[in-house]
Scaffold this motif. Structure first.
Motif, PDB file in Angstrom:
ATOM      1  N   GLU A 152      30.875  29.975  31.300  1.00  0.00           N
ATOM      2  CA  GLU A 152      32.166  29.313  31.207  1.00  0.00           C
ATOM      3  C   GLU A 152      33.305  30.330  31.173  1.00  0.00           C
ATOM      4  N   ALA A 153      33.099  31.430  30.437  1.00  0.00           N
ATOM      5  CA  ALA A 153      34.136  32.463  30.342  1.00  0.00           C
ATOM      6  C   ALA A 153      34.388  33.111  31.704  1.00  0.00           C
ATOM      7  N   ARG A 154      33.329  33.357  32.462  1.00  0.00           N
ATOM      8  CA  ARG A 154      33.497  33.938  33.796  1.00  0.00           C
ATOM      9  C   ARG A 154      34.257  32.976  34.712  1.00  0.00           C
ATOM     10  N   ALA A 155      33.949  31.682  34.604  1.00  0.00           N
ATOM     11  CA  ALA A 155      34.648  30.697  35.419  1.00  0.00           C
ATOM     12  C   ALA A 155      36.139  30.660  35.057  1.00  0.00           C
ATOM     13  N   GLN A 156      36.429  30.694  33.760  1.00  0.00           N
ATOM     14  CA  GLN A 156      37.819  30.675  33.326  1.00  0.00           C
ATOM     15  C   GLN A 156      38.528  31.976  33.693  1.00  0.00           C
ATOM     16  N   TYR A 157      37.793  33.082  33.601  1.00  0.00           N
ATOM     17  CA  TYR A 157      38.361  34.370  34.003  1.00  0.00           C
ATOM     18  C   TYR A 157      38.736  34.350  35.485  1.00  0.00           C
ATOM     19  N   ALA A 158      37.848  33.800  36.328  1.00  0.00           N
ATOM     20  CA  ALA A 158      38.122  33.717  37.760  1.00  0.00           C
ATOM     21  C   ALA A 158      39.327  32.826  38.032  1.00  0.00           C
ATOM     22  N   GLU A 159      39.390  31.678  37.332  1.00  0.00           N
ATOM     23  CA  GLU A 159      40.520  30.774  37.522  1.00  0.00           C
ATOM     24  C   GLU A 159      41.819  31.448  37.101  1.00  0.00           C
ATOM     25  N   ASP A 160      41.772  32.129  35.971  1.00  0.00           N
ATOM     26  CA  ASP A 160      42.969  32.823  35.480  1.00  0.00           C
ATOM     27  C   ASP A 160      43.388  33.913  36.456  1.00  0.00           C
ATOM     28  N   TYR A 161      42.423  34.625  37.026  1.00  0.00           N
ATOM     29  CA  TYR A 161      42.749  35.687  37.990  1.00  0.00           C
ATOM     30  C   TYR A 161      43.426  35.096  39.226  1.00  0.00           C
ATOM     31  N   GLU A 230      34.823  42.286  39.291  1.00  0.00           N
ATOM     32  CA  GLU A 230      33.894  42.228  38.163  1.00  0.00           C
ATOM     33  C   GLU A 230      34.662  42.496  36.874  1.00  0.00           C
ATOM     34  N   PRO A 231      34.544  41.607  35.881  1.00  0.00           N
ATOM     35  CA  PRO A 231      35.307  41.810  34.643  1.00  0.00           C
ATOM     36  C   PRO A 231      34.912  43.103  33.938  1.00  0.00           C
ATOM     37  N   ARG A 232      35.906  43.768  33.408  1.00  0.00           N
ATOM     38  CA  ARG A 232      35.675  44.977  32.623  1.00  0.00           C
ATOM     39  C   ARG A 232      35.471  44.599  31.161  1.00  0.00           C
ATOM     40  N   ALA A 233      35.136  45.619  30.370  1.00  0.00           N
ATOM     41  CA  ALA A 233      34.938  45.380  28.937  1.00  0.00           C
ATOM     42  C   ALA A 233      36.206  44.788  28.340  1.00  0.00           C
ATOM     43  N   GLY A 234      36.068  43.664  27.697  1.00  0.00           N
ATOM     44  CA  GLY A 234      37.195  43.007  27.049  1.00  0.00           C
ATOM     45  C   GLY A 234      37.877  41.951  27.895  1.00  0.00           C
ATOM     46  N   ASP A 235      37.618  41.924  29.225  1.00  0.00           N
ATOM     47  CA  ASP A 235      38.291  40.946  30.084  1.00  0.00           C
ATOM     48  C   ASP A 235      37.889  39.512  29.758  1.00  0.00           C
ATOM     49  N   LEU A 236      36.626  39.325  29.331  1.00  0.00           N
ATOM     50  CA  LEU A 236      36.146  37.974  29.052  1.00  0.00           C
ATOM     51  C   LEU A 236      36.442  37.518  27.625  1.00  0.00           C
ATOM     52  N   PRO A 238      39.149  36.913  25.851  1.00  0.00           N
ATOM     53  CA  PRO A 238      40.075  35.785  25.599  1.00  0.00           C
ATOM     54  C   PRO A 238      39.483  34.421  25.927  1.00  0.00           C
ATOM     55  N   PHE A 239      38.403  34.390  26.714  1.00  0.00           N
ATOM     56  CA  PHE A 239      37.834  33.110  27.136  1.00  0.00           C
ATOM     57  C   PHE A 239      36.557  32.754  26.377  1.00  0.00           C
ATOM     58  N   LEU A 240      36.151  33.587  25.419  1.00  0.00           N
ATOM     59  CA  LEU A 240      34.914  33.347  24.682  1.00  0.00           C
ATOM     60  C   LEU A 240      35.137  32.610  23.373  1.00  0.00           C
ATOM     61  N   ARG A 241      36.390  32.368  23.014  1.00  0.00           N
ATOM     62  CA  ARG A 241      36.725  31.618  21.813  1.00  0.00           C
ATOM     63  C   ARG A 241      35.954  32.127  20.581  1.00  0.00           C
ATOM     64  N   ASP A 242      35.119  31.269  19.977  1.00  0.00           N
ATOM     65  CA  ASP A 242      34.444  31.645  18.722  1.00  0.00           C
ATOM     66  C   ASP A 242      33.526  32.850  18.901  1.00  0.00           C
TER      67      ASP A 242
END
Length: 245
Positions: A152-161, A230-236, A238-242
């Motif tokens: 889910e975080a990768r999907a949101q990261y892609a959408e945000d990008y 490809e997301p770097r360290a820390g990019d995901l 903000p999208f991982l919530r808890d």
């Protein structure tokens, strides 16, 4: 004790003897090392075998009476304690079920209670195994939740990008449009200049500027979904919530 250990090993448990230092004869606290341990399904149960004592009213001696009169700090004991012919087995470790100590009594001897002790060991081992399996299952479920959260975080990261790229292109379009409007005015100004060095320099500048705007104009680039890096360290994070705590 031999019968207890033999029955435990017959049930698949492991036994281990321990070196015991001197300690109180009737101490109900495990302040000293156990006499032996039995491990059932990963749960270690510690055992101490204690000789119980009998308590009786203390009859003061003449010396004690004299010392009590002589010294204010002297106290005459109320009871006398003498070793008995009774034994007690204390258990520690694991989840308690039916009890943590068994002893000789006027109704039942300790030998008659050995099967209860063996049963208690088995119950504690079974409880430990259930807890272990529950922890394994919880870890598995947690891993599955983590994997789902990562998807889910990768999907949101892609959408945000993509959104950021869209906003960047829109900003570039506004900038290019503004520059194009400016250059139209500048070109009109250069056309009315008299022939000469000033007009030549103005036309050179306008020609370069118009080429620059044309090259950088987003409409000059292919319109397509941008590739997601490809997301770097820390990019995901903000999208991982808890999970990002």
């Amino acid at each position: 004790m031999h019968a207890l250990l033999t029955a435990s090993e017959r049930n698949g448990h492991t036994c281990s003897a321990h070196a015991m230092g001197e300690g109180p004869g009737d101490n109900r606290c495990f302040s000293h090392d156990p006499h032996f341990t039995i491990t059932a399904q990963g749960q270690t149960v510690e055992f101490r075998v204690v000789q119980e004592t009998d308590r009786s009213e203390h009859i003061p001696t003449d010396k004690e009476l004299a010392d009590a009169k002589k010294f204010s700090w002297f106290r005459i004991p109320r009871y006398d304690y003498t070793p008995s012919d009774r034994l007690r087995v204390d258990l520690r470790g694991g989840q308690l079920h039916q009890g943590s100590e068994w002893a000789d009594s006027s109704e039942r001897s300790l030998e008659d209670q050995l099967s209860e002790i063996v049963h208690e060991i088995g119950l504690r081992g079974e409880a430990a195994e259930r807890e272990r399996l529950a922890e394994v299952e919880e870890a598995r479920q947690s891993h599955l939740r983590w994997e789902a959260a990562m998807v889910e975080a990768r999907a949101q990261y892609a959408e945000d990008y993509r959104v950021r790229q869209l906003e960047s292109q829109a900003a570039a379009w506004r900038r290019a449009t503004r520059l194009s409007e400016y250059l139209e005015v500048a070109r009109a100004r250069a056309e009315v200049l008299p022939p000469g060095l000033e007009k030549t320099k103005a036309e050179e500048w306008i020609e370069w500027a118009m080429g620059h705007v044309a090259r950088e104009h987003p409409m000059a680039q292919p319109l397509r979904l941008p590739g997601i890096p490809e997301p770097r360290a820390g990019d995901l994070k903000p999208f991982l919530r808890d999970w990002s705590q």
